[in-house]
Design an enzyme around this catalytic site. Structure first.
Site, PDB file in Angstrom:
ATOM      1  N   GLY A   1      11.372   9.480  24.383  1.00  0.00           N
ATOM      2  CA  GLY A   1      11.114   9.220  25.710  1.00  0.00           C
ATOM      3  C   GLY A   1      10.609   7.940  26.130  1.00  0.00           C
ATOM      4  N   GLU A   2       9.969   7.748  27.101  1.00  0.00           N
ATOM      5  CA  GLU A   2       9.296   6.633  27.738  1.00  0.00           C
ATOM      6  C   GLU A   2      10.074   5.341  27.705  1.00  0.00           C
ATOM      7  OE1 GLU A   2       6.331   5.063  24.231  1.00  0.00           O
ATOM      8  OE2 GLU A   2       5.609   7.039  25.531  1.00  0.00           O
ATOM      9  N   ALA A   3      11.535   5.452  27.865  1.00  0.00           N
ATOM     10  CA  ALA A   3      12.245   4.188  27.641  1.00  0.00           C
ATOM     11  C   ALA A   3      12.386   3.524  26.570  1.00  0.00           C
ATOM     12  CB  ALA A   3      12.225   3.288  28.820  1.00  0.00           C
TER      13      ALA A   3
END
Length: 335
Positions: A301-303
């Site tokens: 996640g978290e780009a």
């Protein structure tokens, strides 16, 4: 923008692509020093940038990563091995430059902004009540919409939120059908008992909010989260501001999916950056009819996956801008 009806109207009346810009890219690609189509998806990426930036010669001077963070009431059902406090702790880690996304953003030549959304007030537990009221859902969407800066050349979207793979799985099931077992994965590494709790929570949420599932925005309010709503708002704003978007993995794709249900072609200005290792993502990609750029077994996640795809997009544009034509290079074209 604090009214769901106005947001719905905006979703249904988004700007269309500039096909003339994309045609100009295809025309240039046809005379560059390579066999036609030999750069594969790199050629498609260049045309995609042109189509949605509305420029015959795209640019990537301003690339931005937006990470939205939120907390979820459903964590109380034991669906994650981590406590909700980790969300705020990770936001602090981003600010200190200590997370993976900080390192990948630097490599990608992209700026990074993290937007926390009421971390001290988790959403409602969707097994018991709606995650968000229509008003709070619209407020979160508007926060995402307002975070997008006009003049951005490429936007990468991502999220942080303990429990949000449960939320994403519930929303995907609500939008595209199936049960908890079809969509739930192990997220941050939950054990078998935790996975069973996760599946049960999703099924409870789907049953409780069955009446809302025919309306994609209502489903997102009942089953989603603030960071997912903000991502949806950012995707809409990007379309309004002519900004192409790289979506991260499972949670980010699920967050944007209501727009695909509302408007055919609603996600055409986006690309899925990578195929998440989270169990439901490939099923969601199939439902959306989208092919990711990367498949590296990531599920952070978290780009992180979106940012990692930026150098590929940069390479596509560099080839399009910098290659010589057959005439310029004095190379014989095919007969």
């Amino acid at each position: 923008m604090t009214d769901v009806a106005r947001l719905r109207e905006l979703c249904l009346n988004l700007p269309t692509a500039d096909e003339a810009a994309a045609t100009a890219v295809r025309s240039r690609q046809a005379v560059l020093t390579k066999p036609q189509g030999s750069l594969g998806r790199l050629e498609d990426i260049a045309a995609w940038l042109a189509r949605w930036q509305r420029r015959a010669m795209p640019r990537l001077d301003q690339v931005e990563i937006l990470v939205f963070a939120g907390n979820h009431g459903v964590v109380g059902q034991g669906v994650s091995p981590y406590p909700a406090a980790v969300t705020a702790q990770m936001v602090g880690n981003y600010a200190a430059g200590g997370a993976a996304i900080n390192q990948i953003a630097r490599v990608a030549g992209a700026s990074l902004r993290v937007v926390p959304l009421m971390l001290d007030t988790p959403t409602g537990d969707f097994t018991q009540t709606a995650a968000m009221t229509p008003e709070s859902f619209a407020t979160a969407m508007t926060a995402g919409f307002d975070a997008v800066r006009a003049g951005t050349d490429l936007l990468c979207l991502g999220e942080m939120g303990i429990g949000n793979t449960t939320v994403a799985a519930a929303l995907a099931a609500g939008l595209f059908g199936g049960a908890g077992a079809d969509w739930a994965g192990r997220g941050t590494g939950i054990d078998d008992a935790g996975l069973a709790r996760k599946i049960a929570a999703i099924d409870q949420g789907l049953a409780r909010h069955r009446a809302a599932l025919d309306d994609p925005l209502a489903a997102a309010a009942c089953l989603g989260g603030r960071e997912l709503a903000a991502i949806l708002g950012a995707v809409i704003a990007a379309r309004v501001h002519h900004v192409p978007v790289l979506l991260d993995g499972f949670v980010c794709s699920a967050a944007a999916a209501p727009l695909a249900r509302l408007l055919p072609g609603g996600l055409d200005h986006t690309m899925i950056a990578h195929a998440s290792a989270e169990a439901g993502h490939r099923r969601l990609l199939a439902a959306l009819g989208m092919t990711p750029l990367l498949d590296l077994g990531m599920r952070l996640g978290e780009a992180s996956g979106a940012a990692l795809a930026v150098p590929i997009v940069r390479a596509a544009l560099a080839c399009h801008q910098g290659m010589a034509s057959f005439a310029e290079a004095g190379v014989s074209d095919r007969a």
